[in-house]
Design a protein around this motif. Structure first.
Motif, mmCIF file in Angstrom:
data_model
loop_
_atom_site.group_PDB
_atom_site.id
_atom_site.type_symbol
_atom_site.label_atom_id
_atom_site.label_comp_id
_atom_site.label_asym_id
_atom_site.label_seq_id
_atom_site.Cartn_x
_atom_site.Cartn_y
_atom_site.Cartn_z
ATOM 1 N N UNK A 463 0.822 -1.209 0.000
ATOM 2 C CA UNK A 463 0.000 0.000 0.000
ATOM 3 C C UNK A 463 0.859 1.263 0.000
ATOM 4 N N UNK A 464 1.979 1.222 0.736
ATOM 5 C CA UNK A 464 2.875 2.381 0.759
ATOM 6 C C UNK A 464 3.494 2.647 -0.609
ATOM 7 N N UNK A 465 3.624 1.592 -1.413
ATOM 8 C CA UNK A 465 4.255 1.756 -2.734
ATOM 9 C C UNK A 465 3.263 2.147 -3.826
ATOM 10 N N UNK A 466 1.977 2.286 -3.468
ATOM 11 C CA UNK A 466 0.942 2.564 -4.473
ATOM 12 C C UNK A 466 0.433 4.009 -4.415
ATOM 13 N N UNK A 467 1.332 4.958 -4.108
ATOM 14 C CA UNK A 467 1.042 6.402 -4.107
ATOM 15 C C UNK A 467 -0.211 6.756 -3.302
ATOM 16 N N UNK A 468 -0.218 6.479 -1.984
ATOM 17 C CA UNK A 468 -1.386 6.818 -1.175
ATOM 18 C C UNK A 468 -1.495 8.332 -0.987
ATOM 19 N N UNK A 469 -2.677 8.810 -0.588
ATOM 20 C CA UNK A 469 -2.839 10.228 -0.251
ATOM 21 C C UNK A 469 -2.068 10.531 1.022
ATOM 22 N N UNK A 470 -1.923 11.816 1.331
ATOM 23 C CA UNK A 470 -1.158 12.200 2.505
ATOM 24 C C UNK A 470 -1.788 11.635 3.780
ATOM 25 N N UNK A 471 -3.100 11.709 3.851
ATOM 26 C CA UNK A 471 -3.779 11.179 5.040
ATOM 27 C C UNK A 471 -3.597 9.667 5.137
ATOM 28 N N UNK A 472 -3.747 8.967 3.980
ATOM 29 C CA UNK A 472 -3.526 7.517 3.970
ATOM 30 C C UNK A 472 -2.079 7.182 4.319
#
Length: 817
Positions: A463-472
């Motif tokens: 999930x960290x490698x899949x360009x999450x939003x800042x909040x995510x």
């Protein structure tokens, strides 16, 4: 000459040996005397004359020790230990076995050490001290593997499997028996391979009673065993295997087929008469009928068992009587020779007496008259002395009686002490058993926790490698830190158990100190941000960039202490300072200081927590409630590396942890900055085909997604047997193999792959994926034919590094460089 005669006539052999001893004593040659006594001991041992054998071995030991021949003395010690073990005097046996082991360790005789550990393990097993027995056998196995003595290794693992099976530990029994199978296959011992298949079959049959799916695997092993025994023509083992097949068929509700196999087994052993193990086989067949509900046939077979058992008992009794007769005949002959020598000596003395008799008569005649003259006067004095001596004897008798009474009192006290000692030994054995069971429980619990933790960390990485939003991103980083903290706690619990059992080890590898400190501070970025705290890192200018030591343990120590400081600091910050305390030759002593502006600790509670972590020291309301175990482990890890750890705490002002540890200086040419290391190019892995063998669906998904990022093709198998079926239909470049799976585990699946006729498939790289916490897991993986090992939970980088290391293309690229 004595050795050759021993096979034909033991009495003649002893005569030759006595002549050799006499010659060696005349020549005053200690080595020959010691060797002759040792050989005599072996001859007496062959005749079951333990008393004279023990005397000879003890004589040889004394002479060899006086001559400074420690290795020869070790052989005497182990033979003495063997005799005491046969007499069930286990404490004496262990005393002499340990003496032998000390010598073999000093001279690095690994063959002797393996033999000594094997004997020690057998003694502990006969005493019922299972934990110590298994530890001794594991040490013996380690030496055998180093020597590539696979014959001894096969015997040791077979014994370990038998112990695990008898102590109701089928999982470890199967591991040991499969190791034994592997060793027998390496030395091409067909009978040993067949026996291993039989042992594996019997353990799996026991497991199949609760899970019928195992019967199919049991049948496959039994069929392999039957094929080998039929080629060897061993009727007893053929009957045993048919009995096993009958039990399997009955378990699968194939009643008539199962009865047919049991009847075939019984027909074979009826032809064997009173051969050893026949009665046991009758009993097992009777039990099989009883378990199937056929009590009439079971009763009939049991009657046959009773007859054979009585017959074998009478035969064994006759053999025992013959052995006793042989033993006492040997002792009688020895005593007879001694008496003959005494008679000859007495006859010589009589002859000399006769020579002096005549002269004595003449002299006596001359003095007879003078003696008679004085006899009357002396008689009166003698009577007076006699009366005085009677008084003295009476006094001495009274004193002796008092001493006897005191001795009886002492014996009574000694009996009481012995009873207390026996009770204490029983308590210690219970404690050791409980400790062994606790460690096994912790390792099993760790396995159950590591598997879901691998899924959590793997999904978080993805999930960290899949360009999450800042909040995510914030949420995911918090989740990642929490999962890492839980993983650290699991490691801490296991490390505490390893420290207590003395099984923890430390590496001596080069690493970048600066890089490690940066990683540590980055790990705590989330809790620091959550508490609005600052972490200041200061490094002495003289601190070396590269050092040699255990980087993993250093990170564990500093991380545990930083966690304590951060958890107990509400405002301000934490400082980590590094400096050089002392240098000498290739050794450098570094100091690490961790200070905070927290509330400080109660020093009494802190000292209790420092010395030992226990429920008594655990205070739910204390500021240390989340850090006590980490503090204890940090202190133990520092001290085990000859370092020191101290704490200074002032309530209301903060805490300071001070560490002093020694490291080795790295070679100058190895001092390269971490940033200079080129990243690995994984582009060559594109379109590679990897088989994932894993029973956990989430872990299947995590590993597949990691590999997909590098354009690697994947296929999935839910257990080892399914993996074999898939590999028969398709070619792969690498296999990721989980260890603990239903139907067929990773060890057996790997063994089957290595036996495939297609060389491309039989030599495929296999990496073990395991959540087990046992320290021998990596060694077991190698023994069963795996190329490498990665423990759960693992990061994508760790997994890819292992795959890269095992790929043939990577090896070729390295060779070109």
């Amino acid at each position: 000459m004595a050795a050759n005669a021993a096979n034909e006539d033991p009495v003649k052999a002893l005569d030759y040996s006595n002549e050799a001893l006499e010659l060696a004593q005349r020549a005053n040659h200690p080595a020959s005397i010691g060797n002759t006594y040792f050989n005599q001991g072996l001859l007496y041992k062959q005749r079951n004359d333990e008393r004279h054998a023990l005397d000879c071995f003890i004589h040889s030991l004394k002479i060899r020790e006086q001559a400074g021949n420690t290795e020869s003395a070790a052989f005497s010690n182990i033979e003495i230990g063997n005799i005491f073990a046969r007499r069930k005097d286990f404490n004496k046996a262990l005393e002499y076995y340990n003496k032998t082991l000390t010598v073999w360790d000093e001279v690095r005789n690994y063959q002797g050490a393996s033999m000594a550990y094997t004997q020690i393990g057998q003694v502990f097993y006969e005493q019922g001290t299972i934990g110590k027995a298994l530890n001794a056998f594991e040490n013996a196995l380690e030496y055998s593997i180093q020597l590539e003595d696979f014959k001894s290794a096969a015997a040791i693992t077979n014994k370990m499997g038998s112990i695990h099976a008898k102590t109701d530990n089928p999982e470890q029994a199967l591991v040991a028996y499969r190791q034994s199978l592997n060793f027998h296959q390496q030395i091409k011992d067909i009978a040993g391979v067949a026996k291993a298949y039989n042992s594996i079959t019997e353990v799996i049959i026991t497991e199949a009673k609760t899970d019928p799916d195992y019967y199919e695997e049991a049948r496959e092993n039994a069929d392999r065993a039957l094929s080998l025994w039929e080629s060897l023509g061993d009727p007893l083992q053929i009957a045993t295997t048919k009995k096993n097949i009958g039990k399997i068929l009955l378990g699968q509700d194939k009643t008539q087929e199962g009865y047919a196999q049991l009847e075939a087994s019984q027909a074979i052993i009826q032809q064997l008469g009173t051969a050893p193990k026949v009665d046991e086989l009758y009993a097992e067949i009777a039990n099989a009928y009883a378990e199937a509900g056929n009590f009439e046939t079971a009763f009939s077979v049991h009657k046959t068992y009773a007859q054979y058992h009585d017959s074998l008992f009478n035969k064994a009794k006759a053999t025992a009587i013959h052995d006793l007769e042989t033993r006492y005949t040997s002792e009688f002959e020895t005593e007879q020779k001694s008496r003959a020598i005494e008679k000859l000596t007495l006859a010589n003395q009589v002859q000399r007496s006769r020579q002096y008799a005549a002269l004595a008569v003449i002299l006596l005649g001359g003095i007879l008259m003078s003696v008679l003259f004085f006899s009357y006067r002396r008689k009166q004095k003698d009577n007076q002395l006699l009366a005085e001596q009677k008084d003295i004897i009476s006094q001495q008798s009274a004193e002796i009686q008092m001493q006897n009474d005191q001795l009886e009192d002492n014996n009574a006290k000694l009996d009481d002490l012995n009873q207390k000692l026996i009770a204490e030994m029983g308590e210690r054995e219970s404690i050791e058993k409980a400790s062994f069971e606790r460690n096994h429980f912790l390792a099993t619990l760790s396995h159950e926790m590591r598997t879901p933790m691998n899924a959590i960390l793997g999904m978080t990485h993805l999930l960290l490698s899949e360009n999450p939003t800042q909040e995510q991103l914030t949420h995911l980083e918090t989740l990642h830190f929490s999962a890492n903290s839980l993983t650290t706690l699991i490691h801490d619990v296991l490390d505490f158990s390893k420290i207590e059992s003395g099984k923890i080890t430390f590496e001596k590898k080069e690493f970048s100190l600066t890089e490690q400190l940066k990683k540590i501070t980055n790990d705590f970025r989330v809790p620091l941000d959550n508490r609005n705290l600052k972490l200041i890192l200061e490094t002495d200018e003289f601190t070396p960039e590269m050092i040699r030591g255990d980087a993993k343990r250093l990170r564990q120590i500093i991380s545990n202490l930083l966690s304590i400081s951060i958890n107990n600091t509400r405002s301000g910050g934490v400082e980590l300072h590094t400096e050089v305390l002392h240098t000498e030759d290739q050794e450098v002593t570094l100091g690490f200081t961790i200070s905070d502006t927290g509330l400080g600790f109660n020093m009494k509670k802190l000292e209790a927590m420092f010395n030992n972590f226990s429920p008594a020291n655990y205070d739910q309301n204390s500021l240390l409630r989340t850090s006590g175990l980490g503090l204890t482990i940090a202190k133990r890890l520092v001290e085990l590396q000859d370092g020191t750890l101290s704490v200074d705490s002032i309530p209301g002002e903060g805490n300071t942890f001070t560490i002093s540890m020694k490291f080795l200086s790295a070679e100058p040419e190895a001092e390269l900055a971490p940033s200079e290391v080129a990243p690995v190019d994984y582009s060559y892995l594109k379109n590679k085909n990897i088989l994932i063998v894993e029973d956990n669906k989430i872990n299947q998904l995590v590993v597949a997604k990691i590999l997909k990022k590098y354009n690697i093709k994947t296929s999935v198998a839910n257990h080892g047997k399914e993996a074999l079926q898939i590999m028969e239909q398709e070619n792969f470049d690498l296999v990721l193999m989980d260890i603990q799976m239903p139907v067929m585990d990773g060890y057996q699946a790997t063994s089957e792959i290595r036996r495939m006729p297609d060389s491309r498939k039989s030599t495929i790289p296999i990496i073990a994926l395991t959540a087990s916490a046992f320290v021998t897991e990596k060694e077991k993986a190698v023994l069963f034919g795996m190329n490498d090992h990665v423990g759960k939970p693992f990061t994508p980088d760790q997994l890819m590094a292992k795959i890269h290391a095992c790929m043939p293309e990577a090896s070729s690229e390295n060779n070109r460089m």
